[in-house]
Structures are given as C-alpha cells and as structure tokens.
Design a protein around this motif. Structure first.
Motif, PDB file in Angstrom:
ATOM      1  N   VAL A 146     -92.606  45.134  49.227  1.00 14.80           N
ATOM      2  CA  VAL A 146     -91.967  43.824  49.367  1.00 14.80           C
ATOM      3  C   VAL A 146     -90.456  44.032  49.371  1.00 14.80           C
ATOM      4  O   VAL A 146     -89.904  44.640  48.437  1.00 14.80           O
ATOM      5  CB  VAL A 146     -92.367  42.892  48.205  1.00 14.80           C
ATOM      6  CG1 VAL A 146     -91.740  41.513  48.393  1.00 14.80           C
ATOM      7  CG2 VAL A 146     -93.887  42.780  48.102  1.00 14.80           C
ATOM      8  N   LEU A 147     -89.795  43.561  50.418  1.00  9.53           N
ATOM      9  CA  LEU A 147     -88.353  43.760  50.504  1.00  9.53           C
ATOM     10  C   LEU A 147     -87.603  42.752  49.636  1.00  9.53           C
ATOM     11  O   LEU A 147     -88.010  41.595  49.505  1.00  9.53           O
ATOM     12  CB  LEU A 147     -87.877  43.630  51.960  1.00  9.53           C
ATOM     13  CG  LEU A 147     -88.474  44.638  52.946  1.00  9.53           C
ATOM     14  CD1 LEU A 147     -87.725  44.556  54.276  1.00  9.53           C
ATOM     15  CD2 LEU A 147     -88.427  46.063  52.406  1.00  9.53           C
ATOM     16  N   GLN A 158     -81.593  55.552  53.230  1.00 12.80           N
ATOM     17  CA  GLN A 158     -80.904  54.518  52.434  1.00 12.80           C
ATOM     18  C   GLN A 158     -81.716  53.228  52.298  1.00 12.80           C
ATOM     19  O   GLN A 158     -81.161  52.163  52.040  1.00 12.80           O
ATOM     20  CB  GLN A 158     -79.538  54.221  53.050  1.00 12.80           C
ATOM     21  CG  GLN A 158     -78.594  55.407  52.920  1.00 12.80           C
ATOM     22  CD  GLN A 158     -77.220  55.124  53.507  1.00 12.80           C
ATOM     23  OE1 GLN A 158     -76.717  54.015  53.430  1.00 12.80           O
ATOM     24  NE2 GLN A 158     -76.616  56.147  54.093  1.00 12.80           N
ATOM     25  N   SER A 159     -83.020  53.334  52.429  1.00  9.54           N
ATOM     26  CA  SER A 159     -83.834  52.113  52.380  1.00  9.54           C
ATOM     27  C   SER A 159     -84.201  51.691  50.967  1.00  9.54           C
ATOM     28  O   SER A 159     -84.613  50.552  50.741  1.00  9.54           O
ATOM     29  CB  SER A 159     -85.117  52.321  53.192  1.00  9.54           C
ATOM     30  OG  SER A 159     -85.889  53.358  52.616  1.00  9.54           O
ATOM     31  N   ARG A 160     -84.038  52.589  50.001  1.00  6.14           N
ATOM     32  CA  ARG A 160     -84.529  52.305  48.655  1.00  6.14           C
ATOM     33  C   ARG A 160     -83.966  51.001  48.080  1.00  6.14           C
ATOM     34  O   ARG A 160     -84.673  50.232  47.445  1.00  6.14           O
ATOM     35  CB  ARG A 160     -84.168  53.473  47.731  1.00  6.14           C
ATOM     36  CG  ARG A 160     -84.770  53.339  46.342  1.00  6.14           C
ATOM     37  CD  ARG A 160     -84.516  54.571  45.493  1.00  6.14           C
ATOM     38  NE  ARG A 160     -85.335  54.566  44.289  1.00  6.14           N
ATOM     39  CZ  ARG A 160     -85.607  55.641  43.567  1.00  6.14           C
ATOM     40  NH1 ARG A 160     -85.127  56.815  43.927  1.00  6.14           N
ATOM     41  NH2 ARG A 160     -86.358  55.556  42.497  1.00  6.14           N
ATOM     42  N   PRO A 210     -89.987  57.636  48.507  1.00 10.30           N
ATOM     43  CA  PRO A 210     -91.067  56.662  48.320  1.00 10.30           C
ATOM     44  C   PRO A 210     -92.009  57.112  47.200  1.00 10.30           C
ATOM     45  O   PRO A 210     -92.133  58.313  46.943  1.00 10.30           O
ATOM     46  CB  PRO A 210     -91.786  56.670  49.674  1.00 10.30           C
ATOM     47  CG  PRO A 210     -90.791  57.194  50.649  1.00 10.30           C
ATOM     48  CD  PRO A 210     -89.983  58.185  49.873  1.00 10.30           C
ATOM     49  N   PRO A 211     -92.647  56.173  46.514  1.00 12.02           N
ATOM     50  CA  PRO A 211     -93.494  56.536  45.373  1.00 12.02           C
ATOM     51  C   PRO A 211     -94.744  57.287  45.805  1.00 12.02           C
ATOM     52  O   PRO A 211     -95.313  57.010  46.855  1.00 12.02           O
ATOM     53  CB  PRO A 211     -93.859  55.178  44.767  1.00 12.02           C
ATOM     54  CG  PRO A 211     -93.725  54.205  45.878  1.00 12.02           C
ATOM     55  CD  PRO A 211     -92.647  54.729  46.781  1.00 12.02           C
ATOM     56  N   ARG A 212     -95.110  58.262  45.006  1.00 10.03           N
ATOM     57  CA  ARG A 212     -96.348  59.023  45.254  1.00 10.03           C
ATOM     58  C   ARG A 212     -97.364  58.582  44.202  1.00 10.03           C
ATOM     59  O   ARG A 212     -97.306  59.031  43.050  1.00 10.03           O
ATOM     60  CB  ARG A 212     -96.063  60.524  45.178  1.00 10.03           C
ATOM     61  CG  ARG A 212     -95.173  61.007  46.329  1.00 10.03           C
ATOM     62  CD  ARG A 212     -95.062  62.519  46.368  1.00 10.03           C
ATOM     63  NE  ARG A 212     -94.198  63.025  45.311  1.00 10.03           N
ATOM     64  CZ  ARG A 212     -92.875  63.151  45.412  1.00 10.03           C
ATOM     65  NH1 ARG A 212     -92.264  62.794  46.540  1.00 10.03           N
ATOM     66  NH2 ARG A 212     -92.155  63.611  44.420  1.00 10.03           N
ATOM     67  N   VAL A 239     -90.282  53.776  57.886  1.00 11.48           N
ATOM     68  CA  VAL A 239     -90.726  52.480  58.406  1.00 11.48           C
ATOM     69  C   VAL A 239     -89.605  51.439  58.317  1.00 11.48           C
ATOM     70  O   VAL A 239     -89.326  50.719  59.286  1.00 11.48           O
ATOM     71  CB  VAL A 239     -91.982  52.007  57.633  1.00 11.48           C
ATOM     72  CG1 VAL A 239     -92.299  50.557  57.937  1.00 11.48           C
ATOM     73  CG2 VAL A 239     -93.167  52.911  57.966  1.00 11.48           C
ATOM     74  N   ILE A 240     -88.948  51.354  57.173  1.00 11.76           N
ATOM     75  CA  ILE A 240     -87.889  50.343  57.011  1.00 11.76           C
ATOM     76  C   ILE A 240     -86.719  50.658  57.953  1.00 11.76           C
ATOM     77  O   ILE A 240     -86.162  49.752  58.586  1.00 11.76           O
ATOM     78  CB  ILE A 240     -87.426  50.268  55.543  1.00 11.76           C
ATOM     79  CG1 ILE A 240     -88.558  49.706  54.667  1.00 11.76           C
ATOM     80  CG2 ILE A 240     -86.165  49.404  55.411  1.00 11.76           C
ATOM     81  CD1 ILE A 240     -88.271  49.742  53.179  1.00 11.76           C
TER      82      ILE A 240
END
Ligand code: MG
Length: 295
Positions: A146-147, A158-160, A210-212, A239-240
């Motif tokens: 969810v953004l 830099q999407s985090r 990204p979370p694992r 993706v983002i």
C-alpha cells in the motif's frame, strides 16, 4: 504500527490502530484524526505523525478486539488494485503447464493487470463461488503493498519511502473466466473475489526492503503454498519505479505482488475450490487471512 478498520460500540466505524500484541484497538478519531476511512488517512500518517501517535497512545484508553467488528483495512479501494501476474518462477512453471496459451512468458517484462474491488472481503468473510458462472475457482495468496504518498518517476532504489505498509491479499481467480477472455480482468474481479487484511503493517516494521517474508496458504488445513516474498521475479522496487514512469500512483494505491506455486490449477489433477472450503493465507509479520467459500 498496525492499522485496521473496524466498528466499535460507542465509537462508530472507521480506521483504528491495533496494538503490536493484538490486544487493544484505538480508533484514530480518539487521537484527533477524524478520517472516515484509512484510505483518506494514509497520506497524513507519515513516519513523523506515527511517532507522535505512538507516544499519544500510551495515555489513551483502548478497547479489546473482541468488542470490534473488523472490516478489510481498506474496505472499498478508490481505485482498482494493480496486480502482478506470473511473478514467482515456480508459479510460472505450474501455470504454463496448466495453459501455455494463457500463461507462457519469458519474464522479460513484468505482467500487470488490474482487479476491480467493489468491496474487499475481511478476515472471516466469504469468498463468493458464483457457481452459475464459475467452475474453476482458485486462490492466490499474495503480499500486497500500500503506497503512502503519490509516486511519480521514482528512481530505482528509492521506492522505499513511498511504501506505507503491507497486507495480505487473496487474488481469487475464476480460471475458466480468466482464460476465456483475452484479458484477466473479468475473471479476477467478481464480487467477493478479494479477501484483504487482516491489517496493514507499516513498512518500518520490517528490516529489509523489499521484505523477505514467508508466505503460505492452506485449503481446509492442507498446506498448498509455501514460499518467500524474496523469490519474486520483479521486486517491489522494480514495480514502483517502472509503474511510476509517466503514471502517477496515488497514495493508497494497492499493488498485489503475485503468488507463488501451489494454486489449485497447478495441482495434478487441478483441484479447484468449492462451497464450504476454507482458505487461509499467511504472511510472516502480518498475520493470517481466513475465508470460507460460499455457494
Ligand atoms: Mg494473482
């Protein structure tokens, strides 16, 4: 921090914070945040605001969860959910075996499609079987992102900071309807086809990005899917960054990141869902989402 949507006696219905141990619920409006929905609140729930909320929570009363009736955290998304297709290699293999015509891909580019969610199904709610229309009903346990703020032209890596949090989404699919039409939209979008929840866990709760995370599903207690979100072919950052090139992704956008192997169409012979079946989806660090198929 864990966000839910629920109705509480004397407090109405709306977004709330669930304590880390799951034993206390505090409506956001008790904290002076008068939002009717979590969707509206998300852009304002920045890390700084959440730090303040954490402090304020210690002095506030709360209610036990058994007094609450929980909805999906975002019961009626303002936009269609964006989905990834064929985003785990082992699921790619099983899907291609089921129908090469519908699912074969060389993974050069991510497969995107969308899913209409008029009303998301909460934990404990019903998956609608639509037996008049659907003979091949299937489940897909997925990590949904969810953004937290509008994203446009996000540079790689830099999407985090755009990610508000994560939840579990069961991308229920009518395989016969999905493959009959050139696009998957209709077969993914029937009413009661999107269990989502039980909460949104904010991204700062997870060490890695990204979370694992371990991801599993069960049908009537039998383990069907058992994988890790770290095995995605196109990860959340990809993706983002890709989707925000030339397209604004609004705060509150939900992206379902694909499902690993073990869905019903991948079994030999395929085993599809029928009324009465109970599907449980689990993702480590988020929780579980259990839904019964209703005829
Ligand atoms: Mg899916």
């Amino acid at each position: 921090m864990r966000f839910v949507t629920c109705s509480l006696p004397g407090a109405g219905s709306g977004p709330a914070i669930l304590s880390p141990d799951g034993t206390a619920v505090t409506p956001l409006h008790w904290l002076g945040l008068d939002y009717d929905t979590l969707w509206e609140a998300i852009p304002f729930l920045t890390p700084q605001v959440r730090s303040g909320l954490s402090l304020a929570l210690t002095g506030l009363p709360s209610l036990p969860p058994d007094m609450a009736t929980f909805s999906s955290p975002i019961p009626a998304p303002a936009q269609d959910v964006i989905c990834l297709g064929i985003n785990y290699m082992d699921h790619s293999d099983e899907a291609e075996k089921y129908s090469a015509e519908a699912f074969a891909t060389r993974h050069q580019d991510a497969i995107y499609f969308s899913k209409r969610v008029t009303q998301a199904v909460p934990d404990g709610g019903f998956i609608e079987a639509h037996t008049d229309l659907v003979q091949k009903l299937d489940y897909e346990c997925e990590l949904a992102v969810v953004l937290g703020k509008d994203a446009r032209d996000v540079p790689a890596g830099q999407s985090r900071e755009y990610v508000f949090g994560y939840t579990i989404l069961n991308d229920v699919s009518a395989r016969d309807v999905q493959t009959a039409h050139k696009q998957w939209y209709f077969g993914k979008s029937l009413d009661g086809f999107t269990p989502m929840g039980p909460c949104i866990v904010t991204a700062d709760e997870f060490d890695t990005y990204p979370p694992r995370l371990g991801i599993r599903s069960f049908v009537n207690g039998e383990k069907r899917q058992d994988s890790n979100t770290g095995l995605q072919i196109f990860d959340i950052d990809h993706v983002i960054c890709e989707l925000s090139r030339g397209m604004t992704l609004k705060a509150g956008t939900i992206i379902a990141t694909g499902t690993p192997a073990g869905v019903g169409m991948g079994m030999d012979p395929p085993r599809f869902l029928k009324p009465g079946d109970v599907v449980r989806c689990e993702i480590d660090g988020i929780g579980s989402l259990t839904n019964t198929v209703r005829g």
